[in-house]
Design a protein around this motif. Structure first.
Motif, mmCIF file in Angstrom:
data_model
loop_
_atom_site.group_PDB
_atom_site.id
_atom_site.type_symbol
_atom_site.label_atom_id
_atom_site.label_comp_id
_atom_site.label_asym_id
_atom_site.label_seq_id
_atom_site.Cartn_x
_atom_site.Cartn_y
_atom_site.Cartn_z
ATOM 1 N N ASP A 95 -70.778 -29.695 42.263
ATOM 2 C CA ASP A 95 -71.204 -28.785 41.194
ATOM 3 C C ASP A 95 -72.378 -27.924 41.648
ATOM 4 O O ASP A 95 -73.400 -27.792 40.957
ATOM 5 N N ASN A 96 -72.226 -27.304 42.818
ATOM 6 C CA ASN A 96 -73.333 -26.545 43.408
ATOM 7 C C ASN A 96 -73.804 -25.394 42.516
ATOM 8 O O ASN A 96 -74.999 -25.150 42.395
ATOM 9 N N GLY A 97 -72.860 -24.691 41.882
ATOM 10 C CA GLY A 97 -73.252 -23.588 41.020
ATOM 11 C C GLY A 97 -73.995 -24.056 39.785
ATOM 12 O O GLY A 97 -75.036 -23.487 39.408
ATOM 13 N N ALA A 98 -73.487 -25.077 39.129
ATOM 14 C CA ALA A 98 -74.122 -25.602 37.915
ATOM 15 C C ALA A 98 -75.512 -26.159 38.228
ATOM 16 O O ALA A 98 -76.460 -25.970 37.450
ATOM 17 N N LYS A 99 -75.639 -26.837 39.368
ATOM 18 C CA LYS A 99 -76.937 -27.395 39.735
ATOM 19 C C LYS A 99 -77.935 -26.287 40.019
ATOM 20 O O LYS A 99 -79.104 -26.361 39.591
ATOM 21 N N LEU A 100 -77.495 -25.237 40.717
ATOM 22 C CA LEU A 100 -78.382 -24.117 41.024
ATOM 23 C C LEU A 100 -78.837 -23.426 39.736
ATOM 24 O O LEU A 100 -80.011 -23.097 39.574
ATOM 25 N N LYS A 101 -77.913 -23.234 38.796
ATOM 26 C CA LYS A 101 -78.267 -22.587 37.536
ATOM 27 C C LYS A 101 -79.305 -23.401 36.782
ATOM 28 O O LYS A 101 -80.281 -22.850 36.237
ATOM 29 N N SER A 102 -79.127 -24.711 36.739
ATOM 30 C CA SER A 102 -80.072 -25.576 36.040
ATOM 31 C C SER A 102 -81.465 -25.461 36.634
ATOM 32 O O SER A 102 -82.468 -25.383 35.909
ATOM 33 N N ILE A 103 -81.541 -25.415 37.963
ATOM 34 C CA ILE A 103 -82.836 -25.289 38.635
ATOM 35 C C ILE A 103 -83.463 -23.926 38.347
ATOM 36 O O ILE A 103 -84.672 -23.825 38.089
ATOM 37 N N ILE A 104 -82.649 -22.876 38.373
ATOM 38 C CA ILE A 104 -83.152 -21.523 38.106
ATOM 39 C C ILE A 104 -83.752 -21.438 36.705
ATOM 40 O O ILE A 104 -84.834 -20.861 36.498
ATOM 41 N N ILE A 105 -83.076 -22.016 35.731
ATOM 42 C CA ILE A 105 -83.582 -21.983 34.355
ATOM 43 C C ILE A 105 -84.875 -22.803 34.238
ATOM 44 O O ILE A 105 -85.850 -22.367 33.597
ATOM 45 N N ASP A 106 -84.913 -23.982 34.847
ATOM 46 C CA ASP A 106 -86.138 -24.789 34.828
ATOM 47 C C ASP A 106 -87.292 -24.047 35.494
ATOM 48 O O ASP A 106 -88.436 -24.086 35.010
ATOM 49 N N LEU A 107 -86.985 -23.378 36.586
ATOM 50 C CA LEU A 107 -88.022 -22.641 37.313
ATOM 51 C C LEU A 107 -88.490 -21.418 36.512
ATOM 52 O O LEU A 107 -89.678 -21.062 36.549
ATOM 53 N N ALA A 108 -87.567 -20.804 35.778
ATOM 54 C CA ALA A 108 -87.946 -19.678 34.911
ATOM 55 C C ALA A 108 -88.901 -20.144 33.816
ATOM 56 O O ALA A 108 -89.893 -19.469 33.497
ATOM 57 N N ASN A 109 -88.623 -21.296 33.254
ATOM 58 C CA ASN A 109 -89.518 -21.852 32.238
ATOM 59 C C ASN A 109 -90.869 -22.212 32.842
ATOM 60 O O ASN A 109 -91.923 -22.005 32.213
ATOM 61 N N LEU A 110 -90.858 -22.761 34.057
ATOM 62 C CA LEU A 110 -92.109 -23.106 34.733
ATOM 63 C C LEU A 110 -92.955 -21.859 34.973
ATOM 64 O O LEU A 110 -94.190 -21.903 34.900
ATOM 65 N N ASN A 111 -92.275 -20.738 35.244
ATOM 66 C CA ASN A 111 -92.969 -19.470 35.460
ATOM 67 C C ASN A 111 -93.302 -18.744 34.156
ATOM 68 O O ASN A 111 -93.793 -17.620 34.175
ATOM 69 N N LYS A 112 -92.969 -19.407 33.025
ATOM 70 C CA LYS A 112 -93.258 -18.867 31.689
ATOM 71 C C LYS A 112 -92.633 -17.477 31.496
ATOM 72 O O LYS A 112 -93.258 -16.560 30.936
ATOM 73 N N LEU A 113 -91.395 -17.349 31.960
ATOM 74 C CA LEU A 113 -90.666 -16.097 31.744
ATOM 75 C C LEU A 113 -90.102 -16.076 30.330
ATOM 76 O O LEU A 113 -89.908 -17.120 29.707
ATOM 77 N N SER A 114 -89.801 -14.898 29.835
ATOM 78 C CA SER A 114 -89.483 -14.717 28.421
ATOM 79 C C SER A 114 -88.156 -15.341 28.023
ATOM 80 O O SER A 114 -87.258 -15.533 28.858
ATOM 81 N N ASN A 115 -88.017 -15.617 26.732
ATOM 82 C CA ASN A 115 -86.737 -16.111 26.207
ATOM 83 C C ASN A 115 -85.646 -15.071 26.384
ATOM 84 O O ASN A 115 -84.480 -15.421 26.568
ATOM 85 N N GLU A 116 -86.045 -13.785 26.320
ATOM 86 C CA GLU A 116 -85.059 -12.711 26.516
ATOM 87 C C GLU A 116 -84.463 -12.785 27.917
ATOM 88 O O GLU A 116 -83.258 -12.586 28.110
ATOM 89 N N PHE A 117 -85.321 -13.099 28.896
ATOM 90 C CA PHE A 117 -84.818 -13.241 30.272
ATOM 91 C C PHE A 117 -83.910 -14.459 30.402
ATOM 92 O O PHE A 117 -82.865 -14.399 31.052
ATOM 93 N N ILE A 118 -84.291 -15.564 29.774
ATOM 94 C CA ILE A 118 -83.458 -16.775 29.825
ATOM 95 C C ILE A 118 -82.088 -16.475 29.211
ATOM 96 O O ILE A 118 -81.051 -16.894 29.750
ATOM 97 N N ASP A 119 -82.068 -15.761 28.103
ATOM 98 C CA ASP A 119 -80.791 -15.384 27.477
ATOM 99 C C ASP A 119 -79.968 -14.520 28.424
ATOM 100 O O ASP A 119 -78.752 -14.695 28.536
ATOM 101 N N TRP A 120 -80.642 -13.595 29.115
ATOM 102 C CA TRP A 120 -79.948 -12.719 30.071
ATOM 103 C C TRP A 120 -79.394 -13.533 31.240
ATOM 104 O O TRP A 120 -78.273 -13.284 31.705
ATOM 105 N N LEU A 121 -80.167 -14.509 31.699
ATOM 106 C CA LEU A 121 -79.694 -15.402 32.761
ATOM 107 C C LEU A 121 -78.383 -16.063 32.356
ATOM 108 O O LEU A 121 -77.424 -16.124 33.140
ATOM 109 N N ASN A 122 -78.344 -16.558 31.124
ATOM 110 C CA ASN A 122 -77.169 -17.289 30.642
ATOM 111 C C ASN A 122 -75.980 -16.378 30.356
ATOM 112 O O ASN A 122 -74.836 -16.736 30.642
#
Length: 505
Positions: A185-212
């Motif tokens: 599940d390389n893609g799913a694992k990478l996505k999960s890390i990217i989202i966690d890292l975005a939250n760690l960087n305090k990026l906006s909810n709008e960006f998280i929605d765009w990521l998804n």
């Protein structure tokens, strides 16, 4: 003469195919993390093939994790490289050479990060490839403002965030991320890390929605042996044959498979290079292809490894030249592994077709795949690849799989070791094999009582997660095969097995 864009037209050999003139001018549609041979021998091969058929019309910007000292071969050769495809295909030996121009630029992250980040603003960019090894897709504490971020997920997040900002959150400007790292599940694992890292960087909810919503992270399965550079003697001969030098020349086997989970029309449209080769498979689920590869390729390797070593074979191709071993491999896949994995999604034609390709791959005269390397972590491989096969087999049959029993018995005999300090070894024909197996101490202890060995090992739930003596006739069959190997040797056991299986058929 060195291969470059200036010298390519002077190459006169009809043994090598050259790229079309138009393909040098295609826009950069792919951002690739890694310059390794697997990427150049598989994804980049498919992109090049599609470009030559005017099906994709895009090139690749490659990001290197480190800068190289001195002159860089990619820069010297205008990013051109030769792929030598050598091996067996449909029983015929082939040798084909092609110059690949799918890569437009290679930039080092440590030196050219601002320029790499600028690529996020490219409206033609649609896809990300990666192969950063299994340790590349890991959580870190990167800041996207680092120059560059240390980890691959950190770099990718910085690219995605720059793109989000530059295009004002346009849902049509997301990317399709296609990792090739050899993890489940390389893609799913990478996505999960990217989202966690975005939250760690305090990026906006709008960006998280765009990521998804705007981006697709695809799980993938890659399968092609790409050994890399040709051995020096063979490289010298090949250079003379083709009429030029190529510091980036690599070899790959003919077989290739890239299964990609594509669950939307958007992904299918972006990955249009798949149209150039039926071995790029876009499907809603890749589980079928993972199962076929794990059991028929990897499982066959594991069940035949000890038999080959005990017979004195050093490499897979050497073993395949022996009629009894060759027949054992064929019958193992045809009569036991293939039937065991049949399901609603896996058909007889699926297993038959893949098995025939495994035979070609094992027999490849250009690959020196050593059995001793295959025996690394033998017990854990047996547990992961082959024990689940027993459950599948006994769900459909009431008798023990005899070829499986022979392979398992050989594994037991190979793990009959001598101990020197913390090292476990087995001597075959005067050659010492170091058993690099975490369970070697347990098997060493079990061999202290040979009469109870098979029962002791089969019933060990720490090894297998299940008591294997519960399977009807398995213990008796393994015992009988083990005695046969001890008394008559591995080759004789292989010959007897092949004869008996043919009579049964």
């Amino acid at each position: 003469m060195l291969l470059t864009q200036h010298t390519i037209n002077t190459i006169s050999s009809d043994l090598v195919s050259k790229p079309t003139e138009a393909s040098f001018f295609y826009p950069e549609k792919i951002l690739q993390f890694g310059t390794g041979v697997l990427l150049r021998g598989l994804p980049d091969y498919f992109v090049h093939k599609a470009n030559q058929q005017n099906l994709f019309c895009g090139r690749i910007l490659v990001v290197k994790s480190t800068s190289s000292g001195g002159a860089d071969a990619f820069e010297q050769q205008n990013n051109l490289y030769t792929l030598a495809i050598k091996g067996i295909e449909e029983g015929e030996q082939i040798s084909h050479y092609e110059i690949n121009n799918s890569i437009s630029r290679v930039l080092a992250a440590n030196q050219h990060w601002p320029e790499i980040l600028k690529s996020a603003e490219n409206p033609d960019l649609e896809i990300v490839f990666s192969n950063t090894t299994e340790v590349g897709i890991v959580m870190s504490e990167d800041s996207i403002n680092d120059i560059p971020p240390a980890s691959f997920p950190g770099k990718l997040l910085a690219i995605l965030y720059r793109r989000f900002v530059y295009f004002n959150g346009d849902r049509n400007k997301g990317l399709t991320i296609v990792p090739t790292e050899l993890i489940t599940d390389n893609g799913a694992k990478l996505k999960s890390i990217i989202i966690d890292l975005a939250n760690l960087n305090k990026l906006s909810n709008e960006f998280i929605d765009w990521l998804n919503d705007a981006n697709d992270f695809c799980n993938t399965l890659v399968d092609r042996i790409v050994p890399g550079a040709l051995p020096p003697t063979e490289y010298t001969k090949t250079s003379a044959l083709l009429g030029y030098e190529d510091q980036l020349m690599i070899m790959a086997e003919p077989f290739r498979l890239w299964a990609i989970e594509a669950t939307s029309e958007r992904v299918n449209k972006r990955l249009s290079f798949a149209l150039a080769d039926p071995n790029v498979i876009l499907v809603p689920s890749i589980e079928k292809y993972k199962e076929i590869k794990l059991r028929l390729l990897n499982g066959t390797h594991t069940l035949s490894c000890a038999l080959a070593l005990l017979a004195g074979f050093k490499t897979v191709k050497e073993a395949m030249q022996h009629p009894a071993f060759n027949q054992f491999i064929r019958l193992l896949m045809q009569d036991e592994i293939g039937p065991a994995i049949l399901s609603d999604s896996i058909s007889v034609s699926d297993t038959t077709d893949f098995s025939s390709k495994v035979i070609d791959r094992f027999a490849n005269p250009y690959l020196d795949h050593k059995w001793e390397s295959i025996a690394l972590n033998y017990s854990s491989k047996m547990a992961m690849r082959n024990i689940p096969l027993l459950k599948k087999w006994y769900a459909k049959h009431h008798e023990a799989p005899q070829l499986f029993a022979l392979g398992f018995a050989a594994y037991l005999y190979l793990l009959k070791s001598s101990r020197t300090e913390n090292q476990y070894t087995h001597v075959i024909n005067g050659q010492t094999i170091i058993l690099q197996d975490e369970w070697a101490p347990k098997l060493y202890t079990a061999w202290a009582d040979p009469d109870k060995l098979v029962n002791t090992v089969l019933s060990d739930t720490d090894l297998w997660g299940i008591n294997l003596t519960k399977f009807p006739d398995l213990e008796e069959s393994v015992n009988q095969k083990l005695q046969q190997i001890i008394e008559e040797g591995s080759l004789k056991a292989l010959e007897i097995a092949s004869v008996l299986d043919n009579k049964k058929a």
